[in-house]
Scaffold this motif. Structure first.
Motif, short mmCIF file in Angstrom:
data_model
loop_
_atom_site.label_atom_id
_atom_site.label_comp_id
_atom_site.label_asym_id
_atom_site.label_seq_id
_atom_site.Cartn_x
_atom_site.Cartn_y
_atom_site.Cartn_z
N ARG A 31 2.91 7.70 -11.59
CA ARG A 31 1.76 7.10 -10.94
C ARG A 31 1.49 5.72 -11.51
O ARG A 31 1.88 5.41 -12.64
CB ARG A 31 0.50 7.97 -11.13
CG ARG A 31 0.55 9.31 -10.44
CD ARG A 31 -0.66 10.14 -10.82
NE ARG A 31 -0.60 11.46 -10.21
CZ ARG A 31 -1.41 12.45 -10.53
NH1 ARG A 31 -2.31 12.29 -11.50
NH2 ARG A 31 -1.30 13.61 -9.93
N VAL A 32 0.82 4.89 -10.74
CA VAL A 32 0.43 3.56 -11.22
C VAL A 32 -0.48 3.73 -12.43
O VAL A 32 -1.46 4.47 -12.41
CB VAL A 32 -0.30 2.77 -10.11
CG1 VAL A 32 -0.77 1.42 -10.65
CG2 VAL A 32 0.62 2.58 -8.91
N GLY A 46 -1.26 11.12 -5.00
CA GLY A 46 -0.61 10.52 -3.85
C GLY A 46 -0.02 11.59 -2.95
O GLY A 46 -0.16 12.79 -3.19
N ARG A 77 -0.14 7.15 -5.83
CA ARG A 77 -1.52 6.92 -6.27
C ARG A 77 -1.57 6.40 -7.71
O ARG A 77 -0.63 5.78 -8.18
CB ARG A 77 -2.37 8.18 -6.09
CG ARG A 77 -2.81 8.39 -4.64
CD ARG A 77 -3.54 7.20 -4.08
NE ARG A 77 -4.11 7.49 -2.77
CZ ARG A 77 -4.70 6.59 -2.00
NH1 ARG A 77 -4.77 5.34 -2.41
NH2 ARG A 77 -5.18 6.91 -0.83
N PHE A 78 -2.65 6.67 -8.42
CA PHE A 78 -2.86 6.01 -9.71
C PHE A 78 -3.69 6.90 -10.62
O PHE A 78 -4.29 7.90 -10.18
CB PHE A 78 -3.57 4.67 -9.50
CG PHE A 78 -4.79 4.77 -8.61
CD1 PHE A 78 -6.02 5.21 -9.10
CD2 PHE A 78 -4.70 4.44 -7.26
CE1 PHE A 78 -7.13 5.29 -8.29
CE2 PHE A 78 -5.81 4.53 -6.43
CZ PHE A 78 -7.03 4.96 -6.94
N LEU A 101 0.81 -1.21 0.00
CA LEU A 101 0.00 0.00 0.00
C LEU A 101 0.84 1.26 0.00
O LEU A 101 0.36 2.33 -0.39
CB LEU A 101 -0.92 0.02 1.23
CG LEU A 101 -1.99 -1.07 1.31
CD1 LEU A 101 -2.79 -0.91 2.59
CD2 LEU A 101 -2.92 -0.99 0.10
N ALA A 142 -10.33 1.48 -10.49
CA ALA A 142 -9.74 2.82 -10.54
C ALA A 142 -10.58 3.69 -11.46
O ALA A 142 -10.28 3.88 -12.64
CB ALA A 142 -8.30 2.73 -11.04
N ARG A 184 3.47 2.24 -1.78
CA ARG A 184 3.71 2.83 -3.11
C ARG A 184 2.47 3.56 -3.60
O ARG A 184 2.56 4.66 -4.15
CB ARG A 184 4.11 1.73 -4.09
CG ARG A 184 4.45 2.26 -5.48
CD ARG A 184 4.77 1.13 -6.44
NE ARG A 184 5.09 1.65 -7.75
CZ ARG A 184 6.29 2.04 -8.14
NH1 ARG A 184 7.31 1.96 -7.30
NH2 ARG A 184 6.50 2.51 -9.35
N SER A 185 1.30 2.93 -3.39
CA SER A 185 0.06 3.57 -3.79
C SER A 185 -0.18 4.87 -3.02
O SER A 185 -0.63 5.87 -3.57
CB SER A 185 -1.12 2.61 -3.58
OG SER A 185 -2.34 3.24 -3.88
N GLU A 186 0.14 4.85 -1.71
CA GLU A 186 -0.03 6.06 -0.90
C GLU A 186 0.87 7.18 -1.40
O GLU A 186 0.47 8.34 -1.43
CB GLU A 186 0.30 5.75 0.57
CG GLU A 186 -0.81 5.03 1.31
CD GLU A 186 -1.92 5.97 1.74
OE1 GLU A 186 -1.67 7.18 1.84
OE2 GLU A 186 -3.04 5.49 1.99
#
Length: 269
Positions: free
Chosen positions: A88-89, A51, A36-37, A29, A45, A31-33
């Protein structure tokens, strides 16, 4: 608190101050924090989200407990610090960011590097300017100041709480493994248990009073906080026949601090 004041006193003070504790996140989590994406990056999504790095644009991102960041993400953090760019993802193109990074940890990062648990290159990149924040047990002279601050903050202003002399002695002698947060919690408990706005030793938790025996002559004394500290320093000076080095050592403070307090309280002999 140190990081917040660095931000407030800097040229970035008008920008955001964003905080995240790395120890509170699972590695999948974090990396996502941070990044983000974008919309459509994965199932669910439905919109692009910013992020922590983007949210801190123009300000400060404070990452607490950086020593607990998973090893596989430390390389990503190193690249972000080196290039000031991230992706971002679900995004193909990198984007730049203008953020000042601050980090904190309770771990010995040099030892973590030697043990292979922390990226050596990241350690050297982080170690640009180090601020050592000593634990409360190494700055006991701060205890009376913090006590006064917290009592003023937690108690009513029209009828301030007072401490018995031996209460402050217990508070100063304790090692405070939980540091300032533990001190505040203890004082909050004392305010609940005290009577007539006077905090007595029996209002303190057992771990603060169990191993310290005080002279019976101190019992029952209740004075303003600054007077309690003045009397305590005077008694310590008398005990060591005015030897300031021994007095400072016994009180757990530096000689410089003791000299300052002697002058402030008019205790020069």
């Amino acid at each position: 608190m140190v990081a917040r004041n660095i931000h407030a006193l800097s040229c970035r003070s008008q920008g955001p101050f964003v905080v995240k504790n790395c120890a509170s996140l699972q590695k999948d989590l974090l990396r996502s924090e941070l990044f983000r994406f974008v919309k459509g990056a994965f199932t669910g999504a439905t919109e692009t989200r910013k992020g922590l790095v983007s949210l801190a644009e123009g300000g400060t991102l404070f990452l607490d407990e950086i020593g607990d960041m998973p090893l596989e993400l430390q390389g990503t953090m190193l690249r972000l610090l080196e290039t000031k760019k991230f992706r971002r993802v679900g995004e193909q193109q990198e984007r730049g960011v203008d953020v000042r990074f601050l980090f904190a940890t309770h771990r010995d990062l040099e030892a973590e590097v030697q043990a292979g648990r922390f990226h050596e290159a990241l350690y050297h990149r982080l170690n640009v300017f180090r601020i050592h924040v000593p634990p409360l047990r190494e700055r006991r002279e701060d205890v009376p100041l913090l006590v006064e601050h917290f009592l003023g903050m937690l108690g009513p202003r029209d009828r301030p709480y007072r401490l018995a002399e031996e209460t402050l002695i217990h508070l100063t002698a304790y090692d405070w493994p939980g540091n300032v947060r533990e001190l505040r919690n203890v004082l909050e408990r004392c305010l609940i248990l005290s009577e007539n706005h006077v905090i007595l030793p029996q209002n303190l938790p057992q771990e603060l009073t169990g191993n310290l025996h005080l002279p019976s002559a101190m019992s029952g004394t209740c004075l303003p906080l600054h007077e309690v500290e003045r009397l305590h320093i005077q008694k310590a000076l008398d005990l060591f026949s005015g030897n300031r080095s021994e007095t400072a050592k016994a009180l757990g403070i530096s000689r410089k601090t003791l000299y300052r307090k002697i002058k402030a309280y008019g205790l020069e002999q």
